[in-house]
Design an enzyme around this catalytic site. Structure first.
Site, mmCIF file in Angstrom:
data_model
loop_
_atom_site.group_PDB
_atom_site.id
_atom_site.type_symbol
_atom_site.label_atom_id
_atom_site.label_comp_id
_atom_site.label_asym_id
_atom_site.label_seq_id
_atom_site.Cartn_x
_atom_site.Cartn_y
_atom_site.Cartn_z
ATOM 1 N N ARG A 73 0.328 -0.818 0.271
ATOM 2 C CA ARG A 73 -0.188 0.121 0.585
ATOM 3 C C ARG A 73 0.681 1.423 -0.544
ATOM 4 O O ARG A 73 1.730 0.880 0.001
ATOM 5 C CB ARG A 73 -1.100 0.941 1.020
ATOM 6 C CG ARG A 73 0.129 -0.206 2.548
ATOM 7 C CD ARG A 73 -1.268 0.424 3.409
ATOM 8 N NE ARG A 73 0.087 0.061 4.774
ATOM 9 C CZ ARG A 73 1.505 1.156 5.374
ATOM 10 N NH1 ARG A 73 1.596 1.853 4.764
ATOM 11 N NH2 ARG A 73 1.893 0.420 6.582
ATOM 12 N N GLY A 75 2.185 4.841 1.767
ATOM 13 C CA GLY A 75 2.482 5.236 3.565
ATOM 14 C C GLY A 75 4.129 4.060 3.659
ATOM 15 O O GLY A 75 4.473 3.500 3.039
ATOM 16 N N CYS A 176 4.166 5.871 10.344
ATOM 17 C CA CYS A 176 3.894 6.703 9.539
ATOM 18 C C CYS A 176 4.833 7.916 9.077
ATOM 19 O O CYS A 176 4.777 8.702 8.550
ATOM 20 C CB CYS A 176 2.313 7.734 9.009
ATOM 21 S SG CYS A 176 0.822 5.792 9.731
#
Length: 222
Positions: A73, A75, A176
């Site tokens: 994904r 991120g 993150c």
């Protein structure tokens, strides 16, 4: 417009290993793209795991005390584990506005609305992906993560929200890629919310979330 009645809603009560979920998502994504399976909203929890997005940097993995999995994904690093509700959202954007930014914006709004049902004010923050609120100490902290992938205009991955996880587990990574802010949870804010309660509240906003996907995201909502 695609109605919510055509979407499969799957709510797991047992933990699902992350790699198993990743394989299932990839298969379902392909089937949706081929028109052989319905769209899916999949709500679940994982055993403890660190997942790496496509922008993850090795120096953000501070203490790999759990398995580390390449997620595919967008991120950077995030943590999944017991007490955190994950929502995998597999929708065909060919049936809606083909707007990736609009999809992410609507997904954030869906989580923000649901948190408000439990008395938690939360928001987007410019330049910082995720869902933010005030921690118990009054400082801004992350309560939810967003990470998506689009393949053949069918979405994968989605969001996670901290209901009552062990927040110390986030210490193995820079969540993150943002060092200067901490993480919090509904439990840390004094809200005891079960997975079932979260799911019910979230799904009560499903139609509104889907409606927002029919209109391209306005420039000012970036």
């Amino acid at each position: 417009m695609a109605a919510s009645e055509t979407i499969e809603i799957r709510r797991e009560t047992a933990q699902v290993p992350y790699r198993e979920a990743l394989d299932a998502m990839a298969s379902r994504n392909a089937a949706i793209a081929e028109g052989t399976a319905p769209e899916l909203i999949w709500l679940l929890e994982h055993p403890p795991v660190y997942t790496a997005g496509t922008s993850a940097s090795p120096d953000e993995l501070l203490d790999p005390r759990f398995e580390v999995v390449e997620a595919g994904r967008g991120g950077r690093y995030t943590y999944h584990g017991p007490g955190q509700r994950v929502g995998y959202v597999l929708l065909d954007l060919r049936k809606r506005a083909r707007d990736v930014r609009g999809f992410v914006h609507a997904l954030e709004g869906w989580v923000i609305e649901t948190l408000a049902d439990f008395g938690v004010e939360s928001w987007r923050a410019e330049g910082r992906v995720g869902i933010w609120t005030r921690g118990a100490d009054g400082r801004e902290a992350k309560i939810g993560a967003i990470g998506v992938r689009i393949r053949r205009w069918v979405t994968m991955h989605g969001f996670s929200v901290n209901l009552s996880p062990d927040l110390a587990h986030f210490g193995g990574i820079v969540p993150c890629g943002i060092e200067e802010f901490g993480v919090t949870s509904l439990a840390a804010l004094g809200r005891e919310v079960t997975p079932d309660q979260w799911d019910e509240a979230l799904l009560s906003h499903l139609d509104g979330f889907l409606a927002r996907l029919d209109t391209p995201c306005p420039p000012e909502a970036a």
